[in-house]
Design a protein around this motif. Structure first.
Motif, mmCIF file in Angstrom:
data_model
loop_
_atom_site.group_PDB
_atom_site.id
_atom_site.type_symbol
_atom_site.label_atom_id
_atom_site.label_comp_id
_atom_site.label_asym_id
_atom_site.label_seq_id
_atom_site.Cartn_x
_atom_site.Cartn_y
_atom_site.Cartn_z
ATOM 1 N N ASN A 127 0.818 -1.207 0.000
ATOM 2 C CA ASN A 127 0.000 0.000 0.000
ATOM 3 C C ASN A 127 0.854 1.260 0.000
ATOM 4 N N HIS A 128 1.996 1.215 0.667
ATOM 5 C CA HIS A 128 2.916 2.355 0.636
ATOM 6 C C HIS A 128 3.473 2.567 -0.772
ATOM 7 N N ILE A 129 3.869 1.490 -1.422
ATOM 8 C CA ILE A 129 4.404 1.597 -2.783
ATOM 9 C C ILE A 129 3.354 2.167 -3.728
ATOM 10 N N ARG A 130 2.112 1.724 -3.573
ATOM 11 C CA ARG A 130 1.038 2.241 -4.418
ATOM 12 C C ARG A 130 0.841 3.748 -4.210
ATOM 13 N N ARG A 131 0.919 4.195 -2.980
ATOM 14 C CA ARG A 131 0.679 5.610 -2.689
ATOM 15 C C ARG A 131 1.810 6.505 -3.173
ATOM 16 N N THR A 132 3.010 5.984 -3.228
ATOM 17 C CA THR A 132 4.162 6.812 -3.599
ATOM 18 C C THR A 132 4.548 6.674 -5.053
ATOM 19 N N ASN A 133 3.806 5.890 -5.822
ATOM 20 C CA ASN A 133 4.080 5.725 -7.252
ATOM 21 C C ASN A 133 2.806 5.955 -8.044
ATOM 22 N N PRO A 134 2.633 7.149 -8.614
ATOM 23 C CA PRO A 134 1.412 7.448 -9.385
ATOM 24 C C PRO A 134 1.155 6.480 -10.529
ATOM 25 N N ALA A 135 2.193 5.846 -11.045
ATOM 26 C CA ALA A 135 1.994 4.886 -12.139
ATOM 27 C C ALA A 135 1.065 3.755 -11.722
ATOM 28 N N LEU A 136 1.106 3.379 -10.449
ATOM 29 C CA LEU A 136 0.247 2.302 -9.951
ATOM 30 C C LEU A 136 -1.151 2.794 -9.605
ATOM 31 N N GLN A 137 -1.399 4.076 -9.797
ATOM 32 C CA GLN A 137 -2.710 4.646 -9.520
ATOM 33 C C GLN A 137 -3.502 4.905 -10.804
ATOM 34 N N GLN A 138 -2.989 4.440 -11.932
ATOM 35 C CA GLN A 138 -3.712 4.626 -13.192
ATOM 36 C C GLN A 138 -3.986 3.272 -13.828
ATOM 37 N N LEU A 139 -5.040 3.254 -14.629
ATOM 38 C CA LEU A 139 -5.557 2.001 -15.184
ATOM 39 C C LEU A 139 -5.333 1.888 -16.683
ATOM 40 N N ARG A 140 -5.116 3.003 -17.359
ATOM 41 C CA ARG A 140 -5.235 3.029 -18.811
ATOM 42 C C ARG A 140 -3.963 2.658 -19.562
ATOM 43 N N GLN A 141 -2.886 2.334 -18.849
ATOM 44 C CA GLN A 141 -1.651 2.024 -19.560
ATOM 45 C C GLN A 141 -0.926 0.892 -18.854
ATOM 46 N N ILE A 142 -0.583 -0.156 -19.618
ATOM 47 C CA ILE A 142 0.218 -1.261 -19.101
ATOM 48 C C ILE A 142 0.966 -1.879 -20.283
ATOM 49 N N ARG A 143 2.176 -2.346 -20.021
ATOM 50 C CA ARG A 143 2.977 -2.994 -21.072
ATOM 51 C C ARG A 143 3.634 -4.225 -20.479
ATOM 52 N N PHE A 144 3.434 -5.373 -21.120
ATOM 53 C CA PHE A 144 4.059 -6.614 -20.679
ATOM 54 C C PHE A 144 5.396 -6.778 -21.409
ATOM 55 N N HIS A 145 6.408 -7.183 -20.656
ATOM 56 C CA HIS A 145 7.766 -7.283 -21.184
ATOM 57 C C HIS A 145 8.183 -8.752 -21.286
ATOM 58 N N ASP A 146 9.102 -8.995 -22.178
ATOM 59 C CA ASP A 146 9.460 -10.367 -22.554
ATOM 60 C C ASP A 146 10.498 -10.959 -21.603
ATOM 61 N N ILE A 147 10.179 -12.138 -21.098
ATOM 62 C CA ILE A 147 11.144 -12.944 -20.352
ATOM 63 C C ILE A 147 10.821 -14.400 -20.660
#
Length: 688
Positions: free
Chosen positions: A559-579
């Motif tokens: 919950n702390h990480i979510r609050r301090t990183n605005p990227a985790l507070q948005q829904l409209r953008q995600i990218r999956f990376h190759d491994i």
């Protein structure tokens, strides 16, 4: 004339001078508003086109709920030819309206033509008409620009015959001139697009961490170790720990009087013993119905005292809104028309064959809709007037969708802050239909998505439907103990929490998850043994924490990480990376407002160490291919230097130590943020 041809006047009304198609966001042909919240980056795109080769541009026109009109220049997209885009961030709650205006861009047409002709070696004499035409265009642009100095200088240079041709042309095609024209464009053949709506709710409708607990289980145990029924006072005391973990909303299952007729016993038995408390979803008894309190919890004053304490802690209380009744609910006697009466004169109880719910009467919304609607609205507003602004709605997909549309709209007429969460584990048309009808949030099928392929498809779908549905990813519920949690041990609980907390800005935990509760009532069942739905379940969270048998510290960290990183507070953008390891999933999220970028790497195997080379899709996180950059793990605090190349970067996750990395990436440069906001649109083609 063919009989099936449309009249000419109808055709002329349907086809405008310039083409404007595929405007997004747009829901059900603009009959319903798209969704957004205050402070959310909202991408808008459209396909604009015209005949011939002349340039066409577009403007996004926004009208705020207070009536303020704003014009935003739209840019040509890189990933989709003929598409334009813009982003806006609503700062005001309410109904926004927007349209896309297309227009012929004579300056861009002129610029394109002269640059090509100069590059082809045409002479000054051959470009005489182009120069004269350009001067006329600049004169028109100067006349409509408040501070036209840059344009005046470019026009003067263009008309200076003493200069070489390239020098005469250069200022008129410069970035400085284009910046002024972007703000004050010279527009011809302006064509207005259709008007669409976006309903902007308060931010908690999108960004929120939920914690579910049963107030009746907060009473602890007596000196003999027997459970003691909780009260509003013991519930208030339990909220301190929840707030300390960083949760925002505390959700209570029904808090009303529980039916005594056909009451269920422990583990859903039909023969309850003395003292069995029954299922709180069997609402209603001689003590009252949906607008009454279970007397064992306390009265209205005690409830309000608990609410005051929650407010002091910064917590919001969500109540369960379950439209069903126990056989001894007052409605059963006063309003039998609210139910289905069988030929033998009895009221039909709920069934989901082969399951039977003898302690619950479902409502019939077709018998007496006017009276039933009015009664439900009255009950709901009783709780709203007490200060409750969030409701988790039980099984809304079993009630008519037009009823929900009516109820939610009516509540929002006076109380627009009220949030409705749909508990609808059902097929997509029903789930998204409820969202379109007005539900702010929705449960999802996340609990059953466990493989890398399933989670990748699921994560992309969340973005595809972001204009319609906001997913609340609960890791477990009183009804759902997934097999992965039964078999995976503590690492399974940690990895599932990581996925839920980072895939969506909305996530939830049912009490006991932090204690790794994992015993099913029977093999192959998703029901808990000794389910809290039918009995008191006091828990000693402090003792578990002291002996290191609690996930509480990790939930707090998430919950702390979510609050301090605005990227985790948005829904409209995600990218999956190759491994190249199916047991490791990696995805990034970027906030186009702040530039914050996060990369999440999760080991999906709770039993074994997994490793692999992770290749970063550099442009999707604002990096250049081949660029070297630093990453900061928000879980462990460790820092690494990585490279965005084809070789990749080594990751290794041992479940007994750490199931995930949550890397903070370098901040995305301002010039690249908007492109990342709309790139996601071009990757997916779901049109709700």
């Amino acid at each position: 004339m063919r009989q099936d041809c449309w009249p000419a006047e109808r055709v002329s009304n349907m086809v405008a001078r310039l083409g404007i198609d595929d405007v997004r966001p747009q829901i059900s042909g603009r009959t319903l508003p798209a969704k957004a919240v205050v402070g959310e980056v909202v991408p808008v795109s459209a396909l604009v086109w015209r005949e011939g080769h002349d340039a066409v541009s577009a403007t996004l026109v926004l009208i705020s709920p207070s009536g303020e009109q704003t014009r935003v220049p739209m840019q040509q997209e890189v990933y989709r030819p003929d598409y334009v885009h813009a982003v806006f961030i609503p700062r005001e709650q309410g109904l926004w309206r927007f349209r896309v205006d297309a227009w012929s861009d004579p300056m861009a047409t002129w610029r394109n033509a002269v640059e090509k002709k100069v590059a082809a070696g045409q002479t000054e004499a051959q470009l005489a008409n182009d120069i004269a035409h350009g001067a006329d265009l600049f004169a028109a642009a100067i006349a409509q620009t408040p501070s036209p100095g840059v344009l005046e200088a470019a026009r003067a240079t263009l008309l200076d015959a003493s200069l070489p041709l390239a020098e005469r042309i250069a200022p008129g095609t410069s970035a400085e001139v284009q910046a002024v024209l972007a703000e004050y464009p010279l527009r011809e053949l302006v064509t207005r697009g259709p008007i669409a709506d976006i309903l902007v709710e308060r931010r908690a409708a999108l960004v929120n961490s939920w914690y579910e607990l049963f107030p009746r289980s907060t009473g602890g145990v007596d000196t003999q170790g027997n459970p003691v029924h909780g009260t509003w006072a013991t519930t208030a005391a339990a909220l301190d720990r929840v707030a300390a973990m960083g949760f925002d909303t505390v959700y209570f299952p029904p808090i009303h009087p529980i039916g005594e007729v056909n009451r269920k016993g422990r583990n859903n038995t039909l023969d309850p013993e003395d003292g069995d408390v029954g299922s709180p979803w069997a609402i209603g008894s001689k003590h009252g119905g949906h607008d009454a309190f279970d007397p064992a919890l306390g009265d209205e004053d005690a409830f309000l005292d608990m609410m005051d304490h929650a407010n002091e802690l910064g917590l919001e209380i969500a109540l369960d809104f379950a439209l069903q009744a126990a056989p001894d609910h007052p409605w059963a006697k006063q309003h039998p028309e609210f139910f289905t009466v069988l030929p033998d004169g009895t009221i039909a109880y709920a069934e989901n064959p082969p399951k039977k719910y003898q302690d619950i009467y479902p409502l019939n919304f077709d018998n007496a809709p006017e009276a039933l609607y009015a009664e439900i609205y009255r009950v709901l507003m009783y709780w709203v007037d007490l200060g409750v602004t969030t409701f988790r709605v039980d099984n809304p997909h079993t009630k008519p969708v037009n009823f929900w549309h009516w109820l939610i709209a009516k509540v929002h007429e006076t109380d627009p802050d009220v949030i409705f969460l749909a508990e609808a584990f059902t097929r997509p048309p029903r789930m998204y239909g409820l969202s379109k009808a007005g539900f702010s949030q929705s449960y999802t099928h996340f609990t059953w998505k466990t493989t890398k392929a399933e989670l990748t498809d699921f994560g992309q779908l969340l973005v595809d439907v972001a204009d319609v549905s906001r997913p609340n990813l609960f890791v477990n519920t009183p009804d759902i103990l997934h097999a992965s949690l039964q078999e995976g041990g503590p690492a399974a609980f940690a990895l599932r929490a990581t996925l839920a907390a980072t895939l969506s800005p909305l996530w939830g935990v049912y009490s006991g998850y932090e204690l790794y509760e994992s015993r099913p009532v029977a093999e192959g069942s998703e029901e808990y043994l000794d389910s809290e739905k039918y009995q008191l379940r006091p828990r000693d969270f402090g003792a578990a924490l002291e002996r290191g048998a609690s996930l509480e510290p990790y939930l707090t960290l998430l919950n702390h990480i979510r609050r301090t990183n605005p990227a985790l507070q948005q829904l409209r953008q995600i990218r999956f990376h190759d491994i190249a390891n199916d047991k490791i999933i990696a995805y990034s999220k970027v906030d186009a407002d702040s530039g914050n970028a996060v990369l999440v790497v999760v080991n999906l195997d709770p039993h074994a160490t997994q490793e692999g080379m992770l290749r970063i899709d550099a442009p999707s996180v604002g990096l250049n291919p081949g660029e070297t950059f630093d990453v900061h793990d928000q879980v462990t605090g460790e820092r690494y230097t990585w490279t965005a190349n084809d070789t990749g970067n080594f990751v290794r996750l041992a479940p007994e130590k750490n199931v995930a990395h949550i890397f903070r990436l370098p901040e995305v440069p301002q010039a690249r943020r908007e492109a990342l906001a709309y790139r996601q649109i071009s990757d997916h083609d779901y049109r709700p």
